[in-house]
Design an enzyme around this catalytic site. Structure first.
Site, PDB file in Angstrom:
ATOM      1  N   SER A 232      36.643  32.664  33.422  1.00  0.00           N
ATOM      2  CA  SER A 232      35.191  32.837  33.281  1.00  0.00           C
ATOM      3  C   SER A 232      34.812  34.240  33.721  1.00  0.00           C
ATOM      4  CB  SER A 232      34.443  31.843  34.167  1.00  0.00           C
ATOM      5  OG  SER A 232      34.505  32.256  35.516  1.00  0.00           O
ATOM      6  N   ASP A 233      33.755  34.800  33.132  1.00  0.00           N
ATOM      7  CA  ASP A 233      33.202  36.005  33.740  1.00  0.00           C
ATOM      8  C   ASP A 233      32.726  35.585  35.126  1.00  0.00           C
ATOM      9  OD1 ASP A 233      32.329  38.487  34.381  1.00  0.00           O
ATOM     10  OD2 ASP A 233      31.121  38.803  32.582  1.00  0.00           O
ATOM     11  N   TRP A 234      32.566  36.559  35.996  1.00  0.00           N
ATOM     12  CA  TRP A 234      32.329  36.268  37.412  1.00  0.00           C
ATOM     13  C   TRP A 234      30.980  35.556  37.615  1.00  0.00           C
ATOM     14  CZ3 TRP A 234      36.766  37.581  36.360  1.00  0.00           C
ATOM     15  CH2 TRP A 234      37.742  37.869  37.304  1.00  0.00           C
ATOM     16  N   GLY A 235      31.056  34.248  37.778  1.00  0.00           N
ATOM     17  CA  GLY A 235      29.840  33.469  37.983  1.00  0.00           C
ATOM     18  C   GLY A 235      29.289  32.873  36.700  1.00  0.00           C
ATOM     19  N   ALA A 236      30.119  32.782  35.650  1.00  0.00           N
ATOM     20  CA  ALA A 236      29.605  32.314  34.351  1.00  0.00           C
ATOM     21  C   ALA A 236      29.620  30.788  34.196  1.00  0.00           C
ATOM     22  CB  ALA A 236      30.404  32.947  33.212  1.00  0.00           C
TER      23      ALA A 236
END
Ligand code: BGC
Length: 766
Positions: A232-236
């Site tokens: 995941s993108d960071w915090g997605a």
């Protein structure tokens, strides 16, 4: 490296809690380790144009310190090299740095399409054209991974702005999704097998990318054959269990156990099969063990930062695009008296802000390079502030004074850091007005003026007619000044070409009315008409077109040859063209190939970029460039069949110096299988029946309806022209034969025709 059996054995000994914990990061950059069960952890790091390895305080916007590293040119410039080998080489160099620093996966390349010049991360992204983005990133990935370091192609998918990036839904047609936005990822996934793919923050047609099964599983894995892990993108991550089921392997960074608990709860409630977690752990551990083999043997990969700085300098020189060179003012002779104006000559702006931000081990400015090379007749004035837009009369006066005295004035201008970064978009395409004022004043007195631009995305250029030369330097990395020296004084010839159109003004951009959208929706109403596809179709003037870039030399293109003049849609076409350096100096040139679909009732761009190669030529030297075109080079995505299709007809193969300067072209005829409807009925129009030869023949057998047989009045006869008669026939439904034939055609004829025609198409489909 562990075998399948060994990994399965390890997983069988993990508790549900341990398995769930592996599905997310341990910290900001590490995956989770379970030491007593023999599960190690690996380190991932930003990227993509240098290492942003944070060892202490961590963040995803590049604010806290990271280790000293080498900063290479930003993606925007790398795409402008049109040089796949070079980008591959940069990937190899970075791969070595990763090995030396025990980085298992570098978080890049970033390949999202430049839909609007305003996107805050355009400097990181490659192009407005998916073919260029796809080919270039394929090379980068192969380069990095050749050093046994993973990549994470990002941000998958349709993430083309920073405004509301965590919540906005990119709403678009299937055709635009496939032809433009996914195509930039498809090539690299299929041809370079990145170890990981990073999903984006946004939603796609209403569903978060992180939990979008269609995107992460149906297309990425089932259609394209991706075998790696989705990160995941960071915090997605929004709904962890849903994301896991949709195909998201690893949540980054850690959610401090919160989302792991959600997975455990889902299993306990019977909403998630534990097997899904097991399979996910298998996939993740394969990555971890594979990468972990390299960790700890970094000594073998000690690298010399100064040497990599020199590589960055060589690469940077190839990223610059010479946009104007009136009277061949460039290159400059080293004996001239030169006034240098602008703070970026001393402290260059060479990288963008956010997660791509590198802590450089050294920075080389143009003035540093001049000093090192003993260029003596140089004066310098700052002219304007590098960070704000406040006009300073004294600074301007100093600039004007030195410009008056010099043979030539070099102005180093562009966008300050605050104008473009991750996390927000630009509001306009203008340079700071204080800079424009200084440029204007300096140009009034300068004998000759050259502007070197430091920016990550297109800008409006009100000074275009005032200056003699414009060198677009983009964000050239830490060695930008040395590279500027090499180009400005002619040690090398510029060879970059624009990977994006520079429109005259922001309002011309096709996304203008729908950027950044409304609340959480952004409608991609321009559809497939992104960048040059739009400007060309609308026959609009642009400031500089896609593919444009000048050289110090001149090139002649001839001998365009096609391997065949007729092909079917599945045959390959080989195209060759000769290019000769007819100038006086050694230079590189990017050869561009476009495909033009001449006749089709499908809405298509005028031309599409489908091939490129970069060649180095000595004066007088000729090289033959070869391109291989395949079905995909001619295809569009047809939503009726949800597949790629090539309409039969004539296509032109064009060779261009830019998308607006086509120098050679040749025609090829392509025959393909028509796309047939599921069935015909009374309402099917003639045009659609005549698309298939067999149906046309069948029609002739049952219905002789070629023109209007009704008795016509004199007025009717007089006003009816040929085109009107033919069109009214072509667009008439089958049932209209009843009255146009003046009673000759009956339902029994139409029914008999439909029965046979429908049999023909169903036979064809089965
Ligand atoms: C960015 C990614 C980056 C990640 C880690 C995110 O905010 O969108 O590109 O790799 O942070 O820094």
């Amino acid at each position: 490296m562990k075998s399948t059996e060994e990994i399965k054995e390890i997983i069988s000994k993990l508790t549900l809690e341990e398995k769930a914990s592996l599905c997310s990061g341990d910290t900001f950059w590490f995956t989770k380790a379970i030491p007593d069960k023999n599960v190690p952890k690996i380190f991932v790091s930003d990227g993509p144009v240098g290492l942003r390895k944070q060892e202490n305080v961590e963040d995803n916007l590049g604010m806290n310190e990271s280790i000293k590293a080498v900063c290479f040119p930003a993606g925007v410039g790398m795409a402008a090299t049109f040089n796949k080998e070079l980008y591959g080489f940069m990937g190899e160099t970075l791969g070595e740095e990763c090995r030396a620093e025990n980085v298992a996966v570098i978080l890049g390349p970033a390949v999202n399409i430049k839909r609007s010049p305003l996107c805050g991360r355009n400097f990181e992204y490659l192009s407005e054209d998916p073919f260029l983005a796809s080919e270039m990133s394929t090379s980068y990935i192969k380069g990095v991974q050749s050093k046994h370091v993973g990549t994470s192609i990002k941000h998958f998918a349709v993430n083309n702005m920073e405004t509301r990036r965590f919540s906005a839904s990119s709403n678009l047609s299937e055709r635009a999704l496939r032809e433009i936005y996914l195509a930039a990822f498809e090539g690299p996934v299929k041809n370079a097998a990145p170890w990981t793919v990073m999903c984006s923050y946004n939603k796609i047609n209403g569903e978060f990318a992180s939990q979008n099964k269609k995107i992460l599983t149906d297309i990425l894995r089932d259609e394209w054959g991706f075998k790696g892990n989705v990160v995941s993108d960071w915090g997605a991550v929004s709904d962890r269990a849903k994301a896991l089921k949709a195909g998201l392997n690893l949540e980054m960074p850690t959610s401090y156990g919160e989302n792991d608990k959600k997975l455990i709860e889902a299993v306990k409630k019977g909403e998630l099969d534990e097997k899904v977690i097991d399979e996910n752990c298998f996939s993740l551990l394969k990555l971890v063990y594979d990468a972990y083999d390299n960790i700890g043997n970094s000594d073998e990969f000690k690298f010399d930062r100064d040497l990599h700085h020199n590589i960055a300098r060589d690469i940077a020189a190839e990223t610059f695009v010479l946009l104007k060179n009136e009277g061949n003012v460039l290159p400059l002779s080293k004996d001239l008296s030169i006034a240098v104006v602008g703070p970026y000559a001393q402290n260059p702006r060479f990288q963008g802000g956010g997660s791509a931000h590198i802590n450089c081990h050294k920075i080389e400015s143009f003035l540093d390079a001049c000093k090192e090379n003993r260029i003596e007749k140089i004066t310098y004035a700052q002219g304007f502030s590098p960070v704000s837009d406040v006009y300073d009369e004294k600074l301007c006066e100093e600039a004007v004074n030195i410009a008056k005295e010099a043979d030539v004035t070099l102005i180093f201008a562009g966008l300050p850091d605050i104008f473009e970064s991750e996390a927000y978009d630009r509001k306009h395409m203008q340079m700071p007005s204080c800079q424009l004022k200084v440029i204007n004043e300096v140009c009034k007195v300068a004998k000759k003026s050259v502007i070197a631009l430091h920016n990550g995305s297109p800008i409006e250029m009100p000074f275009v007619d005032e200056v003699d030369a414009i060198l677009e330097c983009y964000l050239g990395g830490q060695a930008v000044g040395g590279a500027q020296y090499d180009i400005i004084f002619g040690d090398k010839s510029p060879s970059g070409k624009l990977a994006e159109t520079f429109p005259l003004k922001l309002e011309d951009n096709p996304s203008y009315l729908n950027f950044p959208g409304c609340r959480n929706d952004v409608n991609y109403a321009e559809d497939i008409f992104v960048g040059y596809r739009y400007y060309d179709k609308k026959k609009m003037n642009v400031l500089f077109p896609f593919g444009f870039g000048l050289s110090y030399s001149e090139f002649k293109y001839d001998n365009l040859k096609l391997s065949k003049e007729e092909i079917n849609e599945n045959e390959e076409l080989t195209v060759t063209v000769d290019i000769t350096n007819i100038g006086k100096r050694e230079a590189k040139e990017a050869v561009e190939l476009y495909v033009k679909n001449c006749e089709s009732d499908i809405i298509r761009p005028i031309r599409e970029f489908k091939g490129f190669d970069k060649v180095n030529l000595l004066p007088g030297e000729t090289k033959t460039v070869t391109f291989k075109l395949n079905k995909r080079s001619f295809a569009y995505f047809d939503e009726r069949i949800m597949d790629w299709a090539v309409p039969s007809g004539t296509y032109e193969i064009e060779i261009g110096k830019s998308s607006r300067d086509i120098v050679l072209s040749r025609k090829v005829n392509i025959t393909s299988t028509p796309i047939l409807p599921d069935s015909y009925d009374y309402d099917t129009i003639m045009q659609h029946l005549l698309e298939d030869k067999r149906i046309e023949e069948c029609l002739g057998k049952y219905i002789n309806f070629t023109k209007d047989d009704r008795e016509k009045s004199d007025v009717e006869k007089e006003s009816m022209n040929e085109e009107m008669e033919y069109s009214s026939f072509l667009f008439s439904p089958l049932r209209s034969g009843l009255y146009f034939s003046a009673g000759k055609i009956r339902y029994k004829d139409i029914d008999a025709f439909l029965e046979e025609a429908n049999r023909i198409i169903s036979d064809k489909k089965s």
